[in-house]
Design a protein around this motif. Structure first.
Motif, PDB file in Angstrom:
ATOM      1  N   LYS A 180       0.861  -1.174   0.000  1.00 23.19           N
ATOM      2  CA  LYS A 180       0.000   0.000   0.000  1.00 23.19           C
ATOM      3  C   LYS A 180       0.898   1.225   0.000  1.00 23.19           C
ATOM      4  O   LYS A 180       1.805   1.334   0.836  1.00 23.19           O
ATOM      5  CB  LYS A 180      -0.923   0.002   1.217  1.00 23.19           C
ATOM      6  N   VAL A 181       0.644   2.135  -0.932  1.00 21.35           N
ATOM      7  CA  VAL A 181       1.490   3.314  -1.105  1.00 21.35           C
ATOM      8  C   VAL A 181       0.651   4.568  -0.888  1.00 21.35           C
ATOM      9  O   VAL A 181      -0.440   4.699  -1.464  1.00 21.35           O
ATOM     10  CB  VAL A 181       2.123   3.340  -2.511  1.00 21.35           C
ATOM     11  N   GLU A 182       1.140   5.481  -0.074  1.00 15.82           N
ATOM     12  CA  GLU A 182       0.443   6.735   0.176  1.00 15.82           C
ATOM     13  C   GLU A 182       0.729   7.709  -0.970  1.00 15.82           C
ATOM     14  O   GLU A 182       1.821   8.265  -1.076  1.00 15.82           O
ATOM     15  CB  GLU A 182       0.879   7.334   1.518  1.00 15.82           C
ATOM     16  N   VAL A 183      -0.236   7.910  -1.848  1.00 22.93           N
ATOM     17  CA  VAL A 183      -0.059   8.760  -3.025  1.00 22.93           C
ATOM     18  C   VAL A 183      -0.391  10.218  -2.731  1.00 22.93           C
ATOM     19  O   VAL A 183       0.152  11.127  -3.351  1.00 22.93           O
ATOM     20  CB  VAL A 183      -0.895   8.242  -4.199  1.00 22.93           C
ATOM     21  N   LEU A 184      -1.333  10.450  -1.829  1.00 22.80           N
ATOM     22  CA  LEU A 184      -1.641  11.773  -1.292  1.00 22.80           C
ATOM     23  C   LEU A 184      -1.764  11.625   0.220  1.00 22.80           C
ATOM     24  O   LEU A 184      -1.783  10.505   0.731  1.00 22.80           O
ATOM     25  CB  LEU A 184      -2.944  12.320  -1.889  1.00 22.80           C
ATOM     26  N   THR A 185      -1.845  12.736   0.923  1.00 23.64           N
ATOM     27  CA  THR A 185      -1.935  12.659   2.375  1.00 23.64           C
ATOM     28  C   THR A 185      -3.114  11.791   2.795  1.00 23.64           C
ATOM     29  O   THR A 185      -4.276  12.093   2.464  1.00 23.64           O
ATOM     30  CB  THR A 185      -2.085  14.063   2.988  1.00 23.64           C
ATOM     31  N   ASN A 186      -2.812  10.664   3.450  1.00 19.60           N
ATOM     32  CA  ASN A 186      -3.795   9.716   3.986  1.00 19.60           C
ATOM     33  C   ASN A 186      -4.543   8.920   2.910  1.00 19.60           C
ATOM     34  O   ASN A 186      -5.433   8.130   3.258  1.00 19.60           O
ATOM     35  CB  ASN A 186      -4.815  10.419   4.890  1.00 19.60           C
ATOM     36  N   LEU A 187      -4.214   9.089   1.633  1.00 13.69           N
ATOM     37  CA  LEU A 187      -4.868   8.343   0.557  1.00 13.69           C
ATOM     38  C   LEU A 187      -3.893   7.295   0.019  1.00 13.69           C
ATOM     39  O   LEU A 187      -2.779   7.627  -0.382  1.00 13.69           O
ATOM     40  CB  LEU A 187      -5.308   9.277  -0.565  1.00 13.69           C
ATOM     41  N   PHE A 188      -4.354   6.029  -0.026  1.00 15.54           N
ATOM     42  CA  PHE A 188      -3.473   4.926  -0.376  1.00 15.54           C
ATOM     43  C   PHE A 188      -4.011   4.155  -1.581  1.00 15.54           C
ATOM     44  O   PHE A 188      -5.219   3.972  -1.730  1.00 15.54           O
ATOM     45  CB  PHE A 188      -3.345   3.951   0.800  1.00 15.54           C
ATOM     46  N   LEU A 189      -3.075   3.699  -2.417  1.00  7.14           N
ATOM     47  CA  LEU A 189      -3.367   2.738  -3.474  1.00  7.14           C
ATOM     48  C   LEU A 189      -2.591   1.464  -3.165  1.00  7.14           C
ATOM     49  O   LEU A 189      -1.454   1.526  -2.698  1.00  7.14           O
ATOM     50  CB  LEU A 189      -2.968   3.280  -4.846  1.00  7.14           C
ATOM     51  N   GLY A 190      -3.206   0.308  -3.450  1.00  9.06           N
ATOM     52  CA  GLY A 190      -2.538  -0.946  -3.116  1.00  9.06           C
ATOM     53  C   GLY A 190      -2.888  -2.070  -4.051  1.00  9.06           C
ATOM     54  O   GLY A 190      -3.846  -1.997  -4.824  1.00  9.06           O
ATOM     55  N   VAL A 191      -2.090  -3.112  -3.985  1.00  7.10           N
ATOM     56  CA  VAL A 191      -2.318  -4.328  -4.754  1.00  7.10           C
ATOM     57  C   VAL A 191      -1.932  -5.506  -3.873  1.00  7.10           C
ATOM     58  O   VAL A 191      -1.031  -5.396  -3.023  1.00  7.10           O
ATOM     59  CB  VAL A 191      -1.487  -4.311  -6.062  1.00  7.10           C
ATOM     60  N   ASN A 192      -2.632  -6.641  -4.028  1.00 11.96           N
ATOM     61  CA  ASN A 192      -2.312  -7.810  -3.223  1.00 11.96           C
ATOM     62  C   ASN A 192      -2.636  -9.081  -3.980  1.00 11.96           C
ATOM     63  O   ASN A 192      -3.421  -9.072  -4.937  1.00 11.96           O
ATOM     64  CB  ASN A 192      -3.068  -7.778  -1.891  1.00 11.96           C
ATOM     65  N   VAL A 193      -2.022 -10.169  -3.554  1.00 14.65           N
ATOM     66  CA  VAL A 193      -2.330 -11.502  -4.067  1.00 14.65           C
ATOM     67  C   VAL A 193      -2.637 -12.396  -2.874  1.00 14.65           C
ATOM     68  O   VAL A 193      -2.112 -12.192  -1.770  1.00 14.65           O
ATOM     69  CB  VAL A 193      -1.173 -12.092  -4.898  1.00 14.65           C
ATOM     70  N   GLN A 194      -3.519 -13.384  -3.102  1.00 18.08           N
ATOM     71  CA  GLN A 194      -3.999 -14.233  -2.018  1.00 18.08           C
ATOM     72  C   GLN A 194      -3.841 -15.705  -2.394  1.00 18.08           C
ATOM     73  O   GLN A 194      -4.134 -16.087  -3.521  1.00 18.08           O
ATOM     74  CB  GLN A 194      -5.471 -13.937  -1.742  1.00 18.08           C
ATOM     75  N   PHE A 195      -3.383 -16.475  -1.427  1.00 18.31           N
ATOM     76  CA  PHE A 195      -3.284 -17.931  -1.564  1.00 18.31           C
ATOM     77  C   PHE A 195      -4.257 -18.542  -0.570  1.00 18.31           C
ATOM     78  O   PHE A 195      -4.197 -18.257   0.631  1.00 18.31           O
ATOM     79  CB  PHE A 195      -1.855 -18.396  -1.292  1.00 18.31           C
ATOM     80  N   LYS A 196      -5.180 -19.404  -1.040  1.00 18.12           N
ATOM     81  CA  LYS A 196      -6.300 -19.867  -0.228  1.00 18.12           C
ATOM     82  C   LYS A 196      -6.297 -21.393  -0.085  1.00 18.12           C
ATOM     83  O   LYS A 196      -5.892 -22.092  -1.007  1.00 18.12           O
ATOM     84  CB  LYS A 196      -7.624 -19.417  -0.858  1.00 18.12           C
ATOM     85  N   PHE A 226      -6.659 -19.172  -5.566  1.00 14.81           N
ATOM     86  CA  PHE A 226      -5.869 -17.951  -5.656  1.00 14.81           C
ATOM     87  C   PHE A 226      -6.792 -16.756  -5.893  1.00 14.81           C
ATOM     88  O   PHE A 226      -7.923 -16.905  -6.364  1.00 14.81           O
ATOM     89  CB  PHE A 226      -4.849 -18.052  -6.794  1.00 14.81           C
ATOM     90  N   GLY A 227      -6.304 -15.574  -5.573  1.00 11.75           N
ATOM     91  CA  GLY A 227      -7.061 -14.359  -5.811  1.00 11.75           C
ATOM     92  C   GLY A 227      -6.126 -13.156  -5.853  1.00 11.75           C
ATOM     93  O   GLY A 227      -4.929 -13.263  -5.584  1.00 11.75           O
ATOM     94  N   TYR A 228      -6.689 -12.002  -6.183  1.00 10.09           N
ATOM     95  CA  TYR A 228      -5.913 -10.765  -6.238  1.00 10.09           C
ATOM     96  C   TYR A 228      -6.852  -9.595  -5.965  1.00 10.09           C
ATOM     97  O   TYR A 228      -8.089  -9.742  -5.977  1.00 10.09           O
ATOM     98  CB  TYR A 228      -5.246 -10.593  -7.605  1.00 10.09           C
ATOM     99  N   GLY A 229      -6.284  -8.421  -5.721  1.00  9.65           N
ATOM    100  CA  GLY A 229      -7.098  -7.237  -5.488  1.00  9.65           C
ATOM    101  C   GLY A 229      -6.311  -5.967  -5.734  1.00  9.65           C
ATOM    102  O   GLY A 229      -5.086  -5.937  -5.570  1.00  9.65           O
ATOM    103  N   TYR A 230      -7.015  -4.918  -6.160  1.00  9.08           N
ATOM    104  CA  TYR A 230      -6.462  -3.572  -6.295  1.00  9.08           C
ATOM    105  C   TYR A 230      -7.279  -2.665  -5.387  1.00  9.08           C
ATOM    106  O   TYR A 230      -8.487  -2.504  -5.594  1.00  9.08           O
ATOM    107  CB  TYR A 230      -6.540  -3.081  -7.736  1.00  9.08           C
ATOM    108  N   ASN A 231      -6.626  -2.083  -4.399  1.00  6.35           N
ATOM    109  CA  ASN A 231      -7.364  -1.365  -3.365  1.00  6.35           C
ATOM    110  C   ASN A 231      -7.094   0.141  -3.393  1.00  6.35           C
ATOM    111  O   ASN A 231      -5.993   0.583  -3.715  1.00  6.35           O
ATOM    112  CB  ASN A 231      -6.981  -1.903  -1.981  1.00  6.35           C
ATOM    113  N   ILE A 232      -8.121   0.891  -3.030  1.00  5.39           N
ATOM    114  CA  ILE A 232      -7.982   2.316  -2.751  1.00  5.39           C
ATOM    115  C   ILE A 232      -8.573   2.551  -1.374  1.00  5.39           C
ATOM    116  O   ILE A 232      -9.661   2.050  -1.067  1.00  5.39           O
ATOM    117  CB  ILE A 232      -8.677   3.182  -3.828  1.00  5.39           C
TER     118      ILE A 232
END
Length: 243
Positions: A180-196, A226-232
């Motif tokens: 998760k990366v803070e692109v603006l103050t307190n606003l984050f963009l992220g990516v993840n992968v999941q193993f289930k 498996f899964g993945y996600g793009y988060n804001i």
């Protein structure tokens, strides 16, 4: 007599100088402490809430899918975060022999560990974590075919009768890694992968679950997925702690 008076004056001056130095040292102690406190690096602690943008985008571009997810985490130590996700999904799966619509809700609870060493003022995460997840869902059988080896004497039978199997559930464990990366103050963009890994699941009569909300596609009776996600997400600061 004069020398005696001079000696007395010198003694008084030395005493006054000693007292002034002592008072100056005593006054400087709280000032130094305040200075140290003011330059201590403090980090934000609070609740981060957001959603999975990939599910919203997929809902617009894929006619066979609808879904959304809200997620959040709460930082309770320097490196550890409590985390949770809740979502709703509907997925149509069509093969040569079966057509099924899976729909339901899911919830995931767990924790994340941030392995990234931030510079002063940064709040980025490079994390790994785990979840215990559960889903309540239904499977609607929209149509199916019965394969026949001898198509001449016994043609393949097909049915378009709709059958609803409700009250199904599944429980699985999930390992997740992402950033998760803070692109603006307190606003984050992220990516993840999941193993289930499926722990338990209930299945409809005569066929297996092809898709479980929150778990995603199942693989030929296997227990892994498996899964993945793009988060804001947005961080709501509650308090700060010294680094």
């Amino acid at each position: 007599m004069q020398q005696t008076i001079i000696s007395i004056i010198k003694s008084c001056l030395v005493g006054m100088l000693f007292c002034s130095v002592s008072f100056a040292q005593n006054d400087s102690i709280p000032l130094n402490n305040k200075l140290k406190d003011s330059i201590k690096q403090k980090e934000k602690y609070g609740l981060r809430v957001g959603g999975d943008a990939s599910k919203l985008i997929r809902s617009f571009v894929d006619d066979d899918y609808k879904g959304f997810e809200i997620n959040g985490d709460f930082r309770f130590t320097k490196k550890w975060y409590l985390a949770a996700e809740f979502g709703i999904e509907e997925k149509k799966t069509t093969t040569d022999y079966i057509a099924v619509t899976s729909s339901g809700t899911y919830i995931k609870l767990g924790a994340d560990y941030n392995a990234y060493q931030n510079w002063y003022g940064m709040n980025n995460l490079l994390y790994g974590g785990f979840r215990v997840a559960a889903s309540n869902f239904s499977q609607e059988l929209n149509g199916y075919g019965v394969y026949s080896q001898n198509q001449y004497w016994a043609p393949q039978f097909t049915s378009t009768e709709s059958i609803d199997y409700s009250g199904l559930n599944a429980v699985w464990a999930e390992f997740i890694t992402g950033l998760k990366v803070e692109v603006l103050t307190n606003l984050f963009l992220g990516v993840n992968v999941q193993f289930k890994y499926i722990i338990t699941q209930s299945e409809p009569d005569n066929f297996e679950n092809l898709y479980i909300p929150g778990y995603n596609k199942t693989y030929d009776s296997g227990s892994f997925g498996f899964g993945y996600g793009y988060n804001i997400s947005y961080l709501i600061p509650i308090f700060k702690k010294a680094k």
